[in-house]
Motif scaffolding. Sequence first.
Motif, PDB file in Angstrom:
ATOM      1  N   SER A 195      15.987  12.194 -10.033  1.00  0.00           N
ATOM      2  CA  SER A 195      15.976  13.383 -10.621  1.00  0.00           C
ATOM      3  C   SER A 195      15.989  12.808 -12.420  1.00  0.00           C
ATOM      4  O   SER A 195      15.476  14.086 -12.343  1.00  0.00           O
ATOM      5  CB  SER A 195      17.074  13.830  -9.544  1.00  0.00           C
ATOM      6  OG  SER A 195      18.067  13.464 -10.013  1.00  0.00           O
ATOM      7  N   ASP A 196      17.266  12.398 -12.498  1.00  0.00           N
ATOM      8  CA  ASP A 196      17.262  12.204 -13.793  1.00  0.00           C
ATOM      9  C   ASP A 196      15.939  11.991 -14.689  1.00  0.00           C
ATOM     10  O   ASP A 196      16.389  12.853 -15.639  1.00  0.00           O
ATOM     11  CB  ASP A 196      18.551  11.422 -14.283  1.00  0.00           C
ATOM     12  CG  ASP A 196      19.448  11.610 -13.992  1.00  0.00           C
ATOM     13  OD1 ASP A 196      19.450  12.584 -14.051  1.00  0.00           O
ATOM     14  OD2 ASP A 196      20.499  10.565 -13.140  1.00  0.00           O
TER      15      ASP A 196
ATOM     16  N   GLY B  13      15.094   6.139  -5.831  1.00  0.00           N
ATOM     17  CA  GLY B  13      16.095   6.647  -5.228  1.00  0.00           C
ATOM     18  C   GLY B  13      16.224   8.482  -6.034  1.00  0.00           C
ATOM     19  O   GLY B  13      15.470   7.846  -7.137  1.00  0.00           O
ATOM     20  N   SER B  14      16.308   9.288  -5.076  1.00  0.00           N
ATOM     21  CA  SER B  14      16.883  10.179  -5.301  1.00  0.00           C
ATOM     22  C   SER B  14      17.532  10.643  -6.349  1.00  0.00           C
ATOM     23  O   SER B  14      16.824  11.606  -7.534  1.00  0.00           O
ATOM     24  CB  SER B  14      16.902  11.146  -4.274  1.00  0.00           C
ATOM     25  OG  SER B  14      18.060  10.987  -4.285  1.00  0.00           O
ATOM     26  N   ASP B  15      19.014  10.467  -6.607  1.00  0.00           N
ATOM     27  CA  ASP B  15      19.478  10.133  -7.885  1.00  0.00           C
ATOM     28  C   ASP B  15      18.887   9.814  -9.356  1.00  0.00           C
ATOM     29  O   ASP B  15      18.789  11.313 -10.035  1.00  0.00           O
ATOM     30  CB  ASP B  15      21.247   9.708  -8.115  1.00  0.00           C
ATOM     31  CG  ASP B  15      21.500   9.944  -6.862  1.00  0.00           C
ATOM     32  OD1 ASP B  15      21.914  11.327  -6.469  1.00  0.00           O
ATOM     33  OD2 ASP B  15      22.853   9.709  -6.144  1.00  0.00           O
ATOM     34  N   VAL B  16      18.266   8.962  -9.667  1.00  0.00           N
ATOM     35  CA  VAL B  16      18.102   8.510 -10.378  1.00  0.00           C
ATOM     36  C   VAL B  16      16.501   9.237 -11.152  1.00  0.00           C
ATOM     37  O   VAL B  16      15.763   9.841 -12.099  1.00  0.00           O
ATOM     38  CB  VAL B  16      17.187   6.812 -10.997  1.00  0.00           C
ATOM     39  CG1 VAL B  16      17.365   6.001 -11.777  1.00  0.00           C
ATOM     40  CG2 VAL B  16      18.895   6.171 -10.480  1.00  0.00           C
TER      41      VAL B  16
ATOM     42  N   LYS C 248      13.639  15.435 -15.555  1.00  0.00           N
ATOM     43  CA  LYS C 248      14.580  16.438 -16.267  1.00  0.00           C
ATOM     44  C   LYS C 248      13.706  15.177 -17.675  1.00  0.00           C
ATOM     45  O   LYS C 248      13.625  17.274 -18.031  1.00  0.00           O
ATOM     46  CB  LYS C 248      15.821  16.095 -16.262  1.00  0.00           C
ATOM     47  CG  LYS C 248      16.427  16.388 -14.494  1.00  0.00           C
ATOM     48  CD  LYS C 248      18.127  16.153 -15.527  1.00  0.00           C
ATOM     49  CE  LYS C 248      19.284  16.733 -14.300  1.00  0.00           C
ATOM     50  NZ  LYS C 248      20.352  15.855 -14.527  1.00  0.00           N
TER      51      LYS C 248
END
Length: 352
Positions: free
Chosen positions: A42-43, A37-40, A46
């Motif tokens: 993106s983390d 998923g995009s949220d995880v 980083k």
Amino acid sequence: MAEEMADGKKGKKKGGAKDYKNLTGRQKAAIFLVAIGSDVASDVMKHLREDEVETLTFEIARLDTIDADFKDQVLEEFQELMQAQNFITTGGIDFARELLEKSLGSQKAIDIINRLTSSLQVRPFDFIRRTDPAHLLNFVQQEYPQTISLVLAYLEPQKAAQILQNLPPEIQPEVSKRLATMDRTSPEVLREVERVLEKKLSTLSSEDYTAAGGVDSIVEILNLVDRSSEKAIIETLEEDDPELAEEIKKRMFVFEDIVMLDDRAIQKVLREVDTQELAKALKSVDTEVQDKIFQNMSKRAASMLKEDMEYMGPVRLKDVEESQQKIVSVIRRLEDGGEIVIARSSDDEMVV
């Protein structure tokens, strides 16, 4: 994940290869990021280098549809790698291999371990880091300060602090000094120390010199020991090596750490600080530090300080750091006088 999967053979370019074995490491990593998923994702991004982010973004963009079986296999492969890494961290490579063989079979276990250990560097004294601090203290306290400092350099700061504060007071400063002035230690010396300590040798993946210790290392450790041990060590170092003691003191509490003080302590510090020095000191810090200061001033004083910062214009970084250090010196002086308390992570430290 991207690194561990980067060893695969090249597969077909668009939409996914017909055989999972033909997927490249980059394709697997791209599928993995889409799957979580995009949220995880993106983390995760980083923590990658810029070139890795670009590569994975390109691979994700090239994905057409993701075969459900591929997604499941990627997630399963990731879980196996993480499980193996956890086993290695907990009990070493032999321990990991034994557990994986029981759950996955001998060949699968060997394949996973080989993939991980191809880039794994086992740090010196790995066996010691898994030892109970109380047992380790009994083990090392009879050694020479130079040996103790070498061992502490390779421990987690919290464990090293626990060892340091429980060493005999007369050797604490010497151990701290040697740790602070430590530069690089050759693999031969590390092996010899391990042999003398009568422990099995740690596997050194590389013959490169290993950097450990130094002022930053002892500062991190001293920030975690109890205040009485810290004070005794610093005082002895001031007599033995004033320059080193001053360098350690400068780094032990940086200006940004002011957010750790309670409101009453900050207000006491502000009464001791020149407004112009404070305005310069706040020029390069983030809003959290600035807000903490403004909140402990009257609205009028905070407004005037903000105006001073605005009208001051650009300030040389050197001047900003000098102002910050002056304020840090005030904080340390107030703490030494018992007027404020700097919160530490030790269980026996209380802010009153």
